[in-house]
Scaffold this motif. Sequence first.
Motif, PDB file in Angstrom:
ATOM      1  N   UNK A  25      22.283 -54.344 -25.496  1.00  0.00           N
ATOM      2  CA  UNK A  25      23.327 -53.326 -25.531  1.00  0.00           C
ATOM      3  C   UNK A  25      22.840 -52.117 -24.726  1.00  0.00           C
ATOM      4  N   UNK A  26      23.769 -51.227 -24.354  1.00  0.00           N
ATOM      5  CA  UNK A  26      23.381 -50.045 -23.578  1.00  0.00           C
ATOM      6  C   UNK A  26      23.309 -48.807 -24.463  1.00  0.00           C
ATOM      7  N   UNK A  27      24.453 -48.274 -24.904  1.00  0.00           N
ATOM      8  CA  UNK A  27      24.472 -47.048 -25.711  1.00  0.00           C
ATOM      9  C   UNK A  27      23.827 -47.282 -27.067  1.00  0.00           C
ATOM     10  N   UNK A  28      22.884 -46.426 -27.424  1.00  0.00           N
ATOM     11  CA  UNK A  28      22.215 -46.547 -28.706  1.00  0.00           C
ATOM     12  C   UNK A  28      21.099 -47.574 -28.711  1.00  0.00           C
ATOM     13  N   UNK A  29      20.885 -48.204 -27.559  1.00  0.00           N
ATOM     14  CA  UNK A  29      19.841 -49.230 -27.455  1.00  0.00           C
ATOM     15  C   UNK A  29      18.938 -48.928 -26.262  1.00  0.00           C
ATOM     16  N   UNK A  30      19.480 -49.016 -25.066  1.00  0.00           N
ATOM     17  CA  UNK A  30      18.726 -48.635 -23.868  1.00  0.00           C
ATOM     18  C   UNK A  30      18.877 -47.154 -23.553  1.00  0.00           C
ATOM     19  N   UNK A  31      19.899 -46.526 -24.113  1.00  0.00           N
ATOM     20  CA  UNK A  31      20.165 -45.101 -23.880  1.00  0.00           C
ATOM     21  C   UNK A  31      20.511 -44.436 -25.204  1.00  0.00           C
ATOM     22  N   UNK A  32      20.130 -43.175 -25.343  1.00  0.00           N
ATOM     23  CA  UNK A  32      20.488 -42.420 -26.545  1.00  0.00           C
ATOM     24  C   UNK A  32      21.975 -42.105 -26.538  1.00  0.00           C
ATOM     25  N   UNK A  33      22.572 -42.057 -27.722  1.00  0.00           N
ATOM     26  CA  UNK A  33      23.964 -41.660 -27.849  1.00  0.00           C
ATOM     27  C   UNK A  33      24.112 -40.177 -27.523  1.00  0.00           C
ATOM     28  N   UNK A 138      36.470 -40.336 -32.115  1.00  0.00           N
ATOM     29  CA  UNK A 138      36.532 -39.196 -33.041  1.00  0.00           C
ATOM     30  C   UNK A 138      35.152 -38.562 -33.235  1.00  0.00           C
ATOM     31  N   UNK A 139      34.182 -38.925 -32.414  1.00  0.00           N
ATOM     32  CA  UNK A 139      32.805 -38.454 -32.584  1.00  0.00           C
ATOM     33  C   UNK A 139      32.702 -36.931 -32.583  1.00  0.00           C
ATOM     34  N   UNK A 140      33.549 -36.265 -31.799  1.00  0.00           N
ATOM     35  CA  UNK A 140      33.443 -34.817 -31.661  1.00  0.00           C
ATOM     36  C   UNK A 140      33.966 -34.053 -32.876  1.00  0.00           C
ATOM     37  N   UNK A 141      34.699 -34.733 -33.755  1.00  0.00           N
ATOM     38  CA  UNK A 141      35.145 -34.084 -34.983  1.00  0.00           C
ATOM     39  C   UNK A 141      33.940 -33.874 -35.905  1.00  0.00           C
ATOM     40  N   UNK A 142      33.843 -32.712 -36.504  1.00  0.00           N
ATOM     41  CA  UNK A 142      32.690 -32.405 -37.348  1.00  0.00           C
ATOM     42  C   UNK A 142      32.901 -32.839 -38.793  1.00  0.00           C
ATOM     43  N   UNK A 143      34.135 -32.934 -39.209  1.00  0.00           N
ATOM     44  CA  UNK A 143      34.463 -33.260 -40.601  1.00  0.00           C
ATOM     45  C   UNK A 143      34.561 -34.779 -40.763  1.00  0.00           C
ATOM     46  N   UNK A 144      33.650 -35.365 -41.561  1.00  0.00           N
ATOM     47  CA  UNK A 144      33.633 -36.817 -41.755  1.00  0.00           C
ATOM     48  C   UNK A 144      34.919 -37.323 -42.404  1.00  0.00           C
ATOM     49  N   UNK A 145      35.485 -36.531 -43.305  1.00  0.00           N
ATOM     50  CA  UNK A 145      36.736 -36.928 -43.963  1.00  0.00           C
ATOM     51  C   UNK A 145      37.872 -36.978 -42.949  1.00  0.00           C
ATOM     52  N   UNK A 146      37.891 -35.999 -42.046  1.00  0.00           N
ATOM     53  CA  UNK A 146      38.936 -35.982 -41.011  1.00  0.00           C
ATOM     54  C   UNK A 146      38.776 -37.175 -40.066  1.00  0.00           C
ATOM     55  N   UNK A 147      37.543 -37.488 -39.695  1.00  0.00           N
ATOM     56  CA  UNK A 147      37.304 -38.666 -38.850  1.00  0.00           C
ATOM     57  C   UNK A 147      37.908 -39.909 -39.490  1.00  0.00           C
ATOM     58  N   UNK A 148      37.600 -40.095 -40.781  1.00  0.00           N
ATOM     59  CA  UNK A 148      38.077 -41.272 -41.496  1.00  0.00           C
ATOM     60  C   UNK A 148      39.598 -41.311 -41.547  1.00  0.00           C
ATOM     61  N   UNK A 149      40.205 -40.144 -41.735  1.00  0.00           N
ATOM     62  CA  UNK A 149      41.659 -40.083 -41.831  1.00  0.00           C
ATOM     63  C   UNK A 149      42.315 -40.480 -40.509  1.00  0.00           C
ATOM     64  N   UNK A 150      41.763 -39.984 -39.397  1.00  0.00           N
ATOM     65  CA  UNK A 150      42.330 -40.313 -38.079  1.00  0.00           C
ATOM     66  C   UNK A 150      42.187 -41.803 -37.791  1.00  0.00           C
ATOM     67  N   UNK A 151      41.018 -42.361 -38.073  1.00  0.00           N
ATOM     68  CA  UNK A 151      40.798 -43.789 -37.816  1.00  0.00           C
ATOM     69  C   UNK A 151      41.693 -44.660 -38.684  1.00  0.00           C
ATOM     70  N   UNK A 152      41.807 -44.313 -39.960  1.00  0.00           N
ATOM     71  CA  UNK A 152      42.653 -45.094 -40.861  1.00  0.00           C
ATOM     72  C   UNK A 152      44.119 -45.026 -40.432  1.00  0.00           C
ATOM     73  N   UNK A 153      44.544 -43.858 -40.001  1.00  0.00           N
ATOM     74  CA  UNK A 153      45.913 -43.697 -39.528  1.00  0.00           C
ATOM     75  C   UNK A 153      46.161 -44.588 -38.310  1.00  0.00           C
ATOM     76  N   UNK A 154      45.217 -44.602 -37.388  1.00  0.00           N
ATOM     77  CA  UNK A 154      45.362 -45.457 -36.202  1.00  0.00           C
ATOM     78  C   UNK A 154      45.392 -46.934 -36.579  1.00  0.00           C
ATOM     79  N   UNK A 155      44.537 -47.321 -37.522  1.00  0.00           N
ATOM     80  CA  UNK A 155      44.534 -48.721 -37.961  1.00  0.00           C
ATOM     81  C   UNK A 155      45.891 -49.134 -38.517  1.00  0.00           C
ATOM     82  N   UNK A 170      31.018 -47.063 -34.275  1.00  0.00           N
ATOM     83  CA  UNK A 170      30.532 -45.751 -34.683  1.00  0.00           C
ATOM     84  C   UNK A 170      31.446 -44.665 -34.132  1.00  0.00           C
ATOM     85  N   UNK A 171      32.300 -44.108 -35.001  1.00  0.00           N
ATOM     86  CA  UNK A 171      33.233 -43.038 -34.634  1.00  0.00           C
ATOM     87  C   UNK A 171      34.230 -43.465 -33.570  1.00  0.00           C
TER      88      UNK A 171
END
Length: 259
Positions: A25-33, A138-155, A170-171
């Motif tokens: 893999x590249x991101x998070x493996x060969x390169x830092x996130x 959604x990585x740039x969002x600081x609120x973990x609850x908000x991240x989850x809400x946006x992802x669940x809404x999209x799903x 991951x995000x």
Amino acid sequence: MSNKSPSQSAIDAVASADTVLVALDFDGTLADLGDDPMAVRPREGNLELVSRLSALPRTEVVILSGRQLRDLRYLSGMEHVARLVGSHGAEPQDGLALSEAESALLEAVDLRLREVLADADDDRVWVERKPAARVLHVRLLEDAVRKRRVLDHAMSFFRPIKGVHVTEGKDILELAVLDVTKGSYLEAARAEYGADAVLFIGDDVTDETALRCLTHGDLGIKVGSPDDGPSAAKAFLPDTAAVTEFLRRFADAREAQVS
């Protein structure tokens, strides 16, 4: 390293196979996130290690990334030392062509994503465009609850749509119109190369399909901790720095076998 770090005997077992497929893999493996996805570069030493492995007899190296192939070429700098494969295996090095039906489905995904972005109403929620998929970030969002809400809404928008393959990482939420995974790509690559053993290293949920397809004699490694959640990995490395050191050890062992 965790107590599940790869042992020297496990390294030697894969390194001693006649033909070895190394898939990374590249991101998070060969390169830092990073927060800026286009500012990511391989960790120091990884380009040289990939090149060193690729130069060995009967040793095939593939960089197998979720990124679109165009960006992977630009960011990795590894096009001339390894096979680059993007979009989780959907974009082989020689490119990708969608059918009319797949293109129409991708347009439908775009329409619904506009609604998701409008509902989120936040510039920190954005969409990456790939040839056969779209990725909601959604990585740039600081609120973990908000991240989850946006992802669940999209799903809730996309899971009912036939032909759209929804994968959470991951995000991110990836919405693809091709049913290709890193696992299905890796199985095909094993057959193509006639590999007697496979080494795979990845860090994300999307890498689990590759880890699950590995068999006896292969080595699957997850970047992170065994406590992060269920994984099919046989071994773990704590971070990208440990990946670089592991690749150095593996290159040493492979060179000793084929030289």
